[in-house]
Design an enzyme around this catalytic site. Structure first.
Site, PDB file in Angstrom:
ATOM      1  N   PHE A  30       0.888  -1.168   0.000  1.00  0.00           N
ATOM      2  CA  PHE A  30       0.000   0.000   0.000  1.00  0.00           C
ATOM      3  C   PHE A  30       0.931   1.223   0.000  1.00  0.00           C
ATOM      4  O   PHE A  30       1.313   1.717   1.054  1.00  0.00           O
ATOM      5  CB  PHE A  30      -0.887   0.008   1.235  1.00  0.00           C
ATOM      6  CG  PHE A  30      -2.012  -0.981   1.209  1.00  0.00           C
ATOM      7  CD1 PHE A  30      -3.332  -0.560   1.266  1.00  0.00           C
ATOM      8  CD2 PHE A  30      -1.776  -2.344   1.114  1.00  0.00           C
ATOM      9  CE1 PHE A  30      -4.379  -1.468   1.243  1.00  0.00           C
ATOM     10  CE2 PHE A  30      -2.802  -3.267   1.089  1.00  0.00           C
ATOM     11  CZ  PHE A  30      -4.110  -2.830   1.157  1.00  0.00           C
ATOM     12  N   ASP A  31       1.277   1.692  -1.179  1.00  0.00           N
ATOM     13  CA  ASP A  31       2.357   2.667  -1.259  1.00  0.00           C
ATOM     14  C   ASP A  31       1.991   4.032  -0.675  1.00  0.00           C
ATOM     15  O   ASP A  31       2.887   4.798  -0.305  1.00  0.00           O
ATOM     16  CB  ASP A  31       2.806   2.829  -2.713  1.00  0.00           C
ATOM     17  CG  ASP A  31       3.604   1.618  -3.194  1.00  0.00           C
ATOM     18  OD1 ASP A  31       4.172   0.917  -2.336  1.00  0.00           O
ATOM     19  OD2 ASP A  31       3.661   1.365  -4.397  1.00  0.00           O
ATOM     20  N   GLY A  76      -0.572   4.387   1.960  1.00  0.00           N
ATOM     21  CA  GLY A  76      -0.856   4.189   3.373  1.00  0.00           C
ATOM     22  C   GLY A  76       0.281   3.621   4.182  1.00  0.00           C
ATOM     23  O   GLY A  76       0.367   3.847   5.388  1.00  0.00           O
ATOM     24  N   ASP A  85       3.694   3.900   3.117  1.00  0.00           N
ATOM     25  CA  ASP A  85       4.931   4.656   2.899  1.00  0.00           C
ATOM     26  C   ASP A  85       4.696   6.166   2.774  1.00  0.00           C
ATOM     27  O   ASP A  85       5.421   6.959   3.365  1.00  0.00           O
ATOM     28  CB  ASP A  85       5.642   4.153   1.640  1.00  0.00           C
ATOM     29  CG  ASP A  85       6.237   2.772   1.835  1.00  0.00           C
ATOM     30  OD1 ASP A  85       7.286   2.676   2.489  1.00  0.00           O
ATOM     31  OD2 ASP A  85       5.654   1.792   1.344  1.00  0.00           O
ATOM     32  N   GLY A 122       3.711  11.398  -1.043  1.00  0.00           N
ATOM     33  CA  GLY A 122       4.326  12.713  -0.964  1.00  0.00           C
ATOM     34  C   GLY A 122       5.710  12.683  -0.351  1.00  0.00           C
ATOM     35  O   GLY A 122       6.624  13.368  -0.809  1.00  0.00           O
ATOM     36  N   TYR A 133      10.067   1.000  -8.026  1.00  0.00           N
ATOM     37  CA  TYR A 133       9.173   1.599  -9.014  1.00  0.00           C
ATOM     38  C   TYR A 133       9.140   3.117  -8.901  1.00  0.00           C
ATOM     39  O   TYR A 133       9.259   3.679  -7.805  1.00  0.00           O
ATOM     40  CB  TYR A 133       7.741   1.079  -8.839  1.00  0.00           C
ATOM     41  CG  TYR A 133       7.329   0.060  -9.880  1.00  0.00           C
ATOM     42  CD1 TYR A 133       6.966   0.451 -11.160  1.00  0.00           C
ATOM     43  CD2 TYR A 133       7.296  -1.300  -9.582  1.00  0.00           C
ATOM     44  CE1 TYR A 133       6.572  -0.475 -12.112  1.00  0.00           C
ATOM     45  CE2 TYR A 133       6.906  -2.243 -10.523  1.00  0.00           C
ATOM     46  CZ  TYR A 133       6.539  -1.814 -11.795  1.00  0.00           C
ATOM     47  OH  TYR A 133       6.152  -2.740 -12.733  1.00  0.00           O
ATOM     48  N   GLU A 134       8.928   3.773 -10.058  1.00  0.00           N
ATOM     49  CA  GLU A 134       8.642   5.209 -10.118  1.00  0.00           C
ATOM     50  C   GLU A 134       7.197   5.397 -10.570  1.00  0.00           C
ATOM     51  O   GLU A 134       6.714   4.667 -11.449  1.00  0.00           O
ATOM     52  CB  GLU A 134       9.566   5.919 -11.124  1.00  0.00           C
ATOM     53  CG  GLU A 134      10.781   6.565 -10.510  1.00  0.00           C
ATOM     54  CD  GLU A 134      11.808   5.551 -10.055  1.00  0.00           C
ATOM     55  OE1 GLU A 134      12.610   5.875  -9.166  1.00  0.00           O
ATOM     56  OE2 GLU A 134      11.821   4.418 -10.576  1.00  0.00           O
TER      57      GLU A 134
END
Length: 765
Positions: free
Chosen positions: A403-404, A406, A408, A411, A488-489
């Site tokens: 959960f990128d 929530g 990490d 922003g 990933y970007e």
């Protein structure tokens, strides 16, 4: 988030300060309904609190403020405000031990009620828009200042393993910038039981360090031929929730291990050599290894000469030499105007915000429509969550479902674009401010990019009888930021078009997350991309939250959602040629009825309509959500990650606005054992949507079956959707877009002469 004039560059030039023009939309002449009267009284609750009578700076009998407030209620927190908020909370700690254990996960603005925003835009900040507030008998009474800004802090106590939420009222923030004492006030402090907040970069670094120092781990790496720990990469992924062993009573990480081949190559792709077979469980609170097991010895993939992503020369080859320079030139500067975080471009205006979790936020989107004045479209637009589930059932890939947002924070992982200009042309940059783990303030310079782009043809038509042609070039305004989460970007873009469209786009790129194979082994759940190396299949899901306000002033709740499907007419008297089809409309009356999925076979889309405003044909005005390519989770209904991500089960959800309903998987998805928390739980109230303050939650994704061409780098893949006017304008806004100077120069036609007209037809050359 900050702005400064020097942040504007022609891949970076300086913008002159332009004063925004003001505009006001006429009020409809109708008797106020009971709902409108309630809204007026709610606005009045913000207005009577005045310290002293305002000094009139009169314009047509409307009292306006002589001096505006320094910070708009929606401006992101400044560095000084973050410092004050942190110092206030730290000083409020009950004991020295509590204060010493405080770690600061997020410090964010408490966005005020919509009526406060309307009051600020009406009288305190240019362009002054008094028409935003309902007219009251006897005229408005205006306070001399707005309510104080507030900050919301998510604080993790490293000693007690407790998570708490603090609300701080910000007072004389300027005192902090002079080295004085903080002047904040704690409004509330609440301990949130049984949760784990997002991980922090400091924790990631400490986790990597203790794993590398762990003797059994060093021995396991030695078996694989690695003794230099500087080559080892430890990515401390969150544990997720798969069983009671992952309960949030402990703060856990389950790292993935990778290994470089060269210590002196800073741009080497370390993800090219995954280390399989090692299981590590780390207690992040106490920074100790709870479990370690070398389960299976899988040889490291050989060093692939194609693995690196540096320029061709560094890989023993050459870069392409036949690409000529392409320059984007705006000699007179851009067409947009910036005043703080307020943006004006063409007929659009909106505000830019930024949060540690969501990244870019677009506030108060409106379109200036001639005599109709300012017409609101949306109150708030943002990407609130993303989930990346992997489809390989083998360890460790089955538990890769990040959960990128929530776990990490999109922003907090944003790029400083000064380190690589990702846009072309005349650019306005915005900085972003965050707290670090220990409460210090960090700044990401050039975090948000604002620029114009040429976008091909907007419209064109040629009359074959006369040979006369009209063409308009499309231009769009793009607001974007890019973040990196591990390998990933993700680039997040909001595009505004001249014909009233808004496009949301996500660009996926970066490096694949890979797995190692035994000699001669293949894996059906992925693509072999190099000897001993494969890329598992996986999906990327994004959730866009759109607090709509189609033709609604702040506080009004006059929107509804209808679904449109194309139907084939049944054979019969009305369809004797069997060619008939039509669009059928269905009103989504309640939350449970509005749990919908995409259907390209029926050209399904959804329209947010205003129930009180009509266009010249007498139909209700609206904006429609047009899906792009999409998918649903390729997982069984009992998949463990769906406990936390029940919102992925449908592409569209609709709710009435509620201030505390922001995160579709709940605020704390990390190690979350609760089934269906968040959006899937809220809609069980089955609230009415027939006339409401509508919030759209659109879930869109892509199924990634890796290709050999995705190695060693993954070219950009684009997904997204459109918000398009639907009966909103009386005619196309594109009709008044002037021709570009280049459109009038018809002397060249790819080196061929212009085609002559003969007998009303275009002659063939």
């Amino acid at each position: 988030m900050a702005t400064a004039q020097e942040k504007t560059t022609p891949c970076c030039a300086t913008t002159g300060a332009n004063k925004p023009s003001s505009s006001a939309s006429p009020q409809s002449q109708q008797q106020p309904s009971q709902q409108e009267q309630q809204q007026r009284s709610s606005v009045a609750t913000f207005i009577p609190a005045i310290d002293s009578p305002p000094k009139p700076a009169s314009a047509k009998g409307i009292t306006v403020m002589v001096r505006a407030q320094t910070s708009h209620p929606l401006d992101p927190l400044s560095a000084a405000e973050i410092s004050v908020a942190v110092a206030t909370v730290r000083a409020a700690g009950a004991t020295p031990e509590v204060r010493d254990g405080m770690r600061f996960i997020e410090v964010d603005l408490v966005e005020p009620e919509k009526q406060v925003v309307a009051l600020a835009d009406a009288y305190f900040f240019p362009p002054f828009q008094p028409s935003l507030l309902p007219r009251t008998k006897g005229g408005p009474v205006i306070p001399t200042k707005l309510p104080p800004r507030k900050a919301r802090l998510v604080v993790y106590n490293k000693k007690s393993n407790e998570t708490s939420i603090w609300i701080v009222e910000l007072r004389e923030v300027h005192a902090a910038t002079r080295g004085g004492h903080h002047r904040g006030k704690v409004v509330s402090s609440t301990v949130v039981p049984d949760v784990q907040p997002p991980m922090d970069a400091v924790e990631y670094a400490e986790c990597e360090a203790i794993v590398k120092e762990f003797p059994p781990f060093r021995e396991a790496m030695k078996k694989r031929g690695i003794e230099d720990m500087d080559l080892v990469m430890v990515d401390p992924w969150c544990a997720g929730y798969h069983s009671e062993a992952d309960a949030p009573s402990r703060r856990l990480a389950k790292p993935l291990i990778f290994c470089r081949t060269e210590s002196d190559c800073p741009m080497e792709n370390g993800y090219a050599r995954p280390v399989e077979g090692i299981h590590v469980l780390v207690d992040i609170q106490n920074m100790v290894i709870l479990e370690f097991e070398d389960r299976k010895l899988v040889p490291l993939p050989p060093a692939d000469p194609l693995r690196n992503y540096t320029s061709g020369e560094t890989r023993g080859g050459v870069d392409r030499s036949d690409v000529k320079p392409l320059q984007i030139i705006q000699p007179e500067g851009p067409s947009f105007r910036v005043n703080g975080h307020f943006i004006e471009w063409q007929k659009w205006n909106f505000r830019i915000g930024f949060t540690p979790r969501e990244g870019l936020v677009i506030h108060s989107v409106a379109y200036i429509d001639g005599s109709r004045g300012r017409r609101p479209v949306a109150h708030r637009l943002s990407f609130v969550e993303m989930v990346v589930p992997y489809g390989d059932p083998n360890d460790p890939h089955y538990r890769k479902n990040a959960f990128d947002a929530g776990e990490d924070g999109l922003g907090k992982n944003a790029h400083s674009l000064k380190k690589g200009c990702d846009c072309l042309g005349y650019i306005k940059y915005f900085d972003a401010h965050f707290t670090n783990f220990y409460g210090g303030v960090e700044t990401i310079e050039n975090c948000v990019c604002l620029h114009e782009e040429d976008h091909g043809i907007l419209w064109k038509h040629q009359d074959w009888r006369t040979g006369l042609a009209e063409v308009r070039r499309s231009r769009r305004l793009t607001v974007s930021f890019i973040c990196t989460v591990a390998n990933y970007e993700y680039g997040f873009f909001w595009h505004f078009y001249q014909d009233g469209k808004i496009e949301a786009e996500v660009k996926l790129t970066g490096i694949l997350s890979l797995g190692a194979l035994q000699p001669g082994e293949t894996r059906k759940y992925g693509t072999t991309i190099a000897p001993g190396l494969y890329a598992p299949v996986h999906q990327h899901f994004f959730v866009a939250r759109m607090d709509m306000a189609v033709d609604c002033k702040p506080g009004e709740a006059f929107n509804q959602v209808v679904e449109m499907n194309v139907k084939v007419e049944e054979p019969g008297d009305n369809n004797i040629h069997n060619n008939a089809f039509y669009a059928e409309e269905k009103l989504l009356k309640s939350e449970l009825e509005a749990m919908r999925d995409c259907d390209p076979l029926t050209a399904r889309h959804w329209i947010v309509r205003n129930t009180r405003t009509v266009n010249r044909t007498g139909h209700l005005t609206g904006y429609k959500l047009v899906p792009g390519s999409n998918c649903l989770p390729l997982a069984g209904s009992e998949a463990k990650f769906l406990r936390r991500a029940a919102f992925l089960k449908h592409n569209l959800w609709v709710t009435p606005y509620a201030r505390d309903e922001m995160h579709p998987g709940g605020e704390f998805p990390n190690q979350n054992p609760r089934v269906g928390e968040g959006l899937a739980t809220w809609v069980k109230q089955n609230r009415s949507l027939e006339e409401a303050d509508i919030v759209l939650w659109y879930v869109f994704g892509v199924t990634h079956i890796p290709r050999l061409e995705d190695w060693p780098v993954m070219p950009v893949e684009r997904i997204g959707f459109m918000l398009m006017p639907h009966g909103f304008f009386n005619c196309s806004p594109a009709i008044d877009v002037p021709p570009n100077p280049g459109d009038l120069d018809d002397k060249e036609n790819n080196g061929l002469p212009a085609k002559p007209i003969q007998n009303g037809l275009i002659a063939k050359l």
